[in-house]
Design a protein around this motif. Structure first.
Motif, PDB file in Angstrom:
ATOM      1  N   ASP A 123       0.812  -1.217   0.000  1.00 23.84           N
ATOM      2  CA  ASP A 123       0.000   0.000   0.000  1.00 23.84           C
ATOM      3  C   ASP A 123       0.843   1.265   0.000  1.00 23.84           C
ATOM      4  O   ASP A 123       0.319   2.355  -0.067  1.00 23.84           O
ATOM      5  CB  ASP A 123      -0.921   0.005   1.223  1.00 23.84           C
ATOM      6  N   GLY A 124       2.159   1.132   0.085  1.00 23.60           N
ATOM      7  CA  GLY A 124       3.037   2.296   0.065  1.00 23.60           C
ATOM      8  C   GLY A 124       4.292   1.970  -0.710  1.00 23.60           C
ATOM      9  O   GLY A 124       4.461   0.866  -1.214  1.00 23.60           O
ATOM     10  N   ASN A 125       5.177   2.937  -0.855  1.00 23.00           N
ATOM     11  CA  ASN A 125       6.406   2.715  -1.599  1.00 23.00           C
ATOM     12  C   ASN A 125       7.309   1.749  -0.851  1.00 23.00           C
ATOM     13  O   ASN A 125       7.620   1.933   0.321  1.00 23.00           O
ATOM     14  CB  ASN A 125       7.123   4.037  -1.825  1.00 23.00           C
ATOM     15  N   ILE A 126       7.754   0.703  -1.535  1.00 24.30           N
ATOM     16  CA  ILE A 126       8.559  -0.335  -0.909  1.00 24.30           C
ATOM     17  C   ILE A 126      10.010   0.101  -0.771  1.00 24.30           C
ATOM     18  O   ILE A 126      10.700  -0.263   0.169  1.00 24.30           O
ATOM     19  CB  ILE A 126       8.477  -1.637  -1.736  1.00 24.30           C
ATOM     20  N   GLY A 127      10.475   0.897  -1.697  1.00 29.37           N
ATOM     21  CA  GLY A 127      11.863   1.337  -1.652  1.00 29.37           C
ATOM     22  C   GLY A 127      12.586   0.998  -2.938  1.00 29.37           C
ATOM     23  O   GLY A 127      12.196   0.127  -3.690  1.00 29.37           O
ATOM     24  N   GLN A 184      16.180   5.803  -9.661  1.00 31.63           N
ATOM     25  CA  GLN A 184      14.825   5.546 -10.135  1.00 31.63           C
ATOM     26  C   GLN A 184      13.862   5.667  -8.966  1.00 31.63           C
ATOM     27  O   GLN A 184      14.278   5.687  -7.807  1.00 31.63           O
ATOM     28  CB  GLN A 184      14.726   4.149 -10.740  1.00 31.63           C
ATOM     29  N   PRO A 185      12.558   5.774  -9.244  1.00 31.17           N
ATOM     30  CA  PRO A 185      11.582   5.868  -8.158  1.00 31.17           C
ATOM     31  C   PRO A 185      11.519   4.551  -7.384  1.00 31.17           C
ATOM     32  O   PRO A 185      12.000   3.519  -7.854  1.00 31.17           O
ATOM     33  CB  PRO A 185      10.257   6.138  -8.882  1.00 31.17           C
ATOM     34  N   PRO A 186      10.914   4.558  -6.209  1.00 29.39           N
ATOM     35  CA  PRO A 186      10.745   3.311  -5.460  1.00 29.39           C
ATOM     36  C   PRO A 186       9.753   2.390  -6.150  1.00 29.39           C
ATOM     37  O   PRO A 186       9.054   2.786  -7.081  1.00 29.39           O
ATOM     38  CB  PRO A 186      10.209   3.783  -4.106  1.00 29.39           C
ATOM     39  N   PHE A 187       9.709   1.134  -5.685  1.00 35.98           N
ATOM     40  CA  PHE A 187       8.719   0.205  -6.228  1.00 35.98           C
ATOM     41  C   PHE A 187       7.317   0.775  -6.020  1.00 35.98           C
ATOM     42  O   PHE A 187       7.034   1.417  -5.015  1.00 35.98           O
ATOM     43  CB  PHE A 187       8.817  -1.147  -5.523  1.00 35.98           C
ATOM     44  N   PRO A 188       6.404   0.535  -6.938  1.00 35.35           N
ATOM     45  CA  PRO A 188       5.058   1.117  -6.831  1.00 35.35           C
ATOM     46  C   PRO A 188       4.150   0.358  -5.871  1.00 35.35           C
ATOM     47  O   PRO A 188       4.315  -0.846  -5.654  1.00 35.35           O
ATOM     48  CB  PRO A 188       4.523   1.011  -8.264  1.00 35.35           C
ATOM     49  N   ALA A 189       3.179   1.073  -5.329  1.00 33.27           N
ATOM     50  CA  ALA A 189       2.127   0.427  -4.563  1.00 33.27           C
ATOM     51  C   ALA A 189       1.218  -0.328  -5.522  1.00 33.27           C
ATOM     52  O   ALA A 189       0.956   0.109  -6.639  1.00 33.27           O
ATOM     53  CB  ALA A 189       1.324   1.469  -3.783  1.00 33.27           C
ATOM     54  N   GLY A 190       0.738  -1.476  -5.085  1.00 31.13           N
ATOM     55  CA  GLY A 190      -0.142  -2.261  -5.926  1.00 31.13           C
ATOM     56  C   GLY A 190      -0.192  -3.707  -5.492  1.00 31.13           C
ATOM     57  O   GLY A 190       0.223  -4.061  -4.385  1.00 31.13           O
ATOM     58  N   ARG A 191      -0.702  -4.556  -6.364  1.00 25.37           N
ATOM     59  CA  ARG A 191      -0.805  -5.995  -6.105  1.00 25.37           C
ATOM     60  C   ARG A 191       0.271  -6.709  -6.914  1.00 25.37           C
ATOM     61  O   ARG A 191       0.418  -6.471  -8.115  1.00 25.37           O
ATOM     62  CB  ARG A 191      -2.192  -6.507  -6.495  1.00 25.37           C
ATOM     63  N   TYR A 192       0.991  -7.591  -6.258  1.00 24.83           N
ATOM     64  CA  TYR A 192       2.112  -8.271  -6.897  1.00 24.83           C
ATOM     65  C   TYR A 192       1.896  -9.780  -6.931  1.00 24.83           C
ATOM     66  O   TYR A 192       1.362 -10.372  -5.983  1.00 24.83           O
ATOM     67  CB  TYR A 192       3.405  -8.008  -6.117  1.00 24.83           C
ATOM     68  N   TYR A 206      -1.742   0.537  -8.498  1.00 25.10           N
ATOM     69  CA  TYR A 206      -2.951   1.302  -8.226  1.00 25.10           C
ATOM     70  C   TYR A 206      -3.051   2.469  -9.212  1.00 25.10           C
ATOM     71  O   TYR A 206      -2.068   3.138  -9.521  1.00 25.10           O
ATOM     72  CB  TYR A 206      -2.933   1.857  -6.802  1.00 25.10           C
ATOM     73  N   GLY A 207      -4.265   2.732  -9.697  1.00 22.59           N
ATOM     74  CA  GLY A 207      -4.507   3.871 -10.561  1.00 22.59           C
ATOM     75  C   GLY A 207      -4.072   3.684 -11.992  1.00 22.59           C
ATOM     76  O   GLY A 207      -3.938   4.662 -12.725  1.00 22.59           O
ATOM     77  N   THR A 208      -3.853   2.433 -12.429  1.00 23.05           N
ATOM     78  CA  THR A 208      -3.467   2.192 -13.812  1.00 23.05           C
ATOM     79  C   THR A 208      -4.467   1.258 -14.481  1.00 23.05           C
ATOM     80  O   THR A 208      -5.338   0.683 -13.823  1.00 23.05           O
ATOM     81  CB  THR A 208      -2.062   1.574 -13.903  1.00 23.05           C
ATOM     82  N   VAL A 209      -4.317   1.091 -15.794  1.00 25.78           N
ATOM     83  CA  VAL A 209      -5.235   0.266 -16.561  1.00 25.78           C
ATOM     84  C   VAL A 209      -4.652  -1.115 -16.822  1.00 25.78           C
ATOM     85  O   VAL A 209      -5.312  -2.134 -16.644  1.00 25.78           O
ATOM     86  CB  VAL A 209      -5.578   0.959 -17.899  1.00 25.78           C
ATOM     87  N   THR A 210      -3.386  -1.158 -17.229  1.00 22.05           N
ATOM     88  CA  THR A 210      -2.767  -2.407 -17.654  1.00 22.05           C
ATOM     89  C   THR A 210      -1.683  -2.833 -16.666  1.00 22.05           C
ATOM     90  O   THR A 210      -0.739  -2.066 -16.418  1.00 22.05           O
ATOM     91  CB  THR A 210      -2.136  -2.255 -19.050  1.00 22.05           C
ATOM     92  N   LEU A 225       9.515  -1.108 -13.513  1.00 19.95           N
ATOM     93  CA  LEU A 225       8.758  -1.374 -12.290  1.00 19.95           C
ATOM     94  C   LEU A 225       8.832  -0.150 -11.386  1.00 19.95           C
ATOM     95  O   LEU A 225       9.572  -0.107 -10.407  1.00 19.95           O
ATOM     96  CB  LEU A 225       9.310  -2.618 -11.588  1.00 19.95           C
ATOM     97  N   ILE A 226       8.066   0.861 -11.732  1.00 20.80           N
ATOM     98  CA  ILE A 226       8.097   2.145 -11.037  1.00 20.80           C
ATOM     99  C   ILE A 226       6.662   2.613 -10.810  1.00 20.80           C
ATOM    100  O   ILE A 226       5.722   2.109 -11.432  1.00 20.80           O
ATOM    101  CB  ILE A 226       8.863   3.201 -11.860  1.00 20.80           C
TER     102      ILE A 226
END
Length: 332
Positions: free
Chosen positions: A62-66, A76-84, A104-108, A197-198
């Motif tokens: 649910d938050g940035n993993i790092g 690069q940005p941290p890993f994104p929040a979402g389902r893995y 989260y917040g994406t289509v594909t 993976l961002i």
């Protein structure tokens, strides 16, 4: 009690994550404060085999993993929040590895797959042994809190299995659980997924100006709702007397599919633009030369700011042209 959008989204996500929800291990949400313990006390705490046949790890973040440990912190940005979903399966001398991230917040969903030598499974087993995960085999806990969603399962050639299940709050994770980052970093490295993976792109702007002032500005922004499938495209151009203090501008605004932002992500990953963002300015600026500025803003923080006055690699003109085409294609 006030429930945030993030909590509501995580709750919805738990239902759709494999192994969670009505079709998973539990049929009803525990009462507030309750804990369902369906752990298997008979599950062996020693796994004799070192030969993995199948590996799977499903979790929600649910938050940035790092940032991966192998990468510089500003690369690069941290890993994104979402389902893995991380999975691997042995096929003779090879193993099929798969990483899926539904941000989260994406289509594909992002999807990375590769066939690797079976020895990669031995490296995965080394991680399991290093963290002594057999000691928590059979743990299966659930409560009514939010924040944790984990399903971990490993099959061995001896028919031995290793599993951990947790859903609810952090207290459902058994003491000794190593966390998901170590496995995510391993899969990311094996599948060369680091550049893509961002976190999702929230907005992108492309501005062209010359000695007389603004020529045009293109902006693409995601709608301010996590589940939106649309983006907002704006084009701003001067109407008269460009470059004069009293010059006017007009802005055209239309809605476009959210996938257009994801297409821009592909370009940024293709050219590894994160490595360009801190390059110094050139020494040979020409006053009457066209000036192009591009800004990427990512969800959860992080941005890339580039302009044509920087000491960019020679292919920057190709990149800028490709970004402009992606912004305007099928819009006008």
């Amino acid at each position: 009690m006030k429930i945030t959008h993030a909590c509501l989204f995580l709750g919805m996500m738990l239902i759709s994550l494999p192994g969670f929800g009505a079709c998973g291990s539990y049929s009803e949400v525990p009462m507030d404060g309750g804990l369902e313990d369906r752990s298997n006390p008979q599950a062996p705490k020693v796994i004799h085999s070192n030969t993995i046949t199948k590996f799977s790890l499903h979790f929600a973040e649910d938050g940035n993993i790092g940032v991966p440990a192998s990468e510089p912190k500003d690369s690069q940005p941290p890993f994104p929040a979402g389902r893995y979903t991380l999975s691997a399966e042995r096929h003779g001398a090879q193993a099929h590895f798969l990483l899926v991230c539904d941000r989260y917040g994406t289509v594909t969903p992002l999807r990375f797959a590769k066939d690797l030598p079976a020895s990669a499974l031995d490296e995965l087993q080394a991680i399991i042994q290093k963290h002594k995960l057999a000691a928590i085999n059979g743990s299966s806990l659930r409560n009514s809190a939010l924040g944790t969603a984990l399903s971990f399962h490993v099959d061995y050639d001896t028919d031995e299995t290793l599993s951990v299940y947790a859903e609810g709050g952090a207290s459902t994770l058994p003491p000794g659980w190593c966390g998901t980052t170590v496995f995510l970093e391993f899969f990311t490295a094996k599948l060369d997924a680091g550049n893509r993976l961002i976190p999702p792109l929230r907005s992108c702007s492309y501005a062209l100006s010359n000695s007389k002032g603004l020529v045009y500005c293109l902006e693409l922004n995601s709608e301010p709702y996590q589940d939106s499938k649309r983006a907002i495209f704006k084009e701003t151009r001067p109407t008269q007397n460009a470059g004069q203090p009293d010059s006017e501008q007009t802005t055209k605004t239309i809605y476009v599919p959210r996938e257009k932002l994801e297409a821009l992500e592909e370009i940024a990953a293709k050219y590894q633009l994160w490595k360009w963002k801190d390059l110094p300015s050139r020494d040979d600026d020409v006053d009457d030369q066209d000036f192009i500025s591009i800004v990427f803003n990512y969800s959860g923080g992080g941005n890339i700011c580039l302009d044509s006055n920087q000491e960019l690699p020679p292919e920057y003109e190709e990149v800028f042209a490709e970004l402009r085409r992606a912004l305007t294609m099928r819009i006008k």
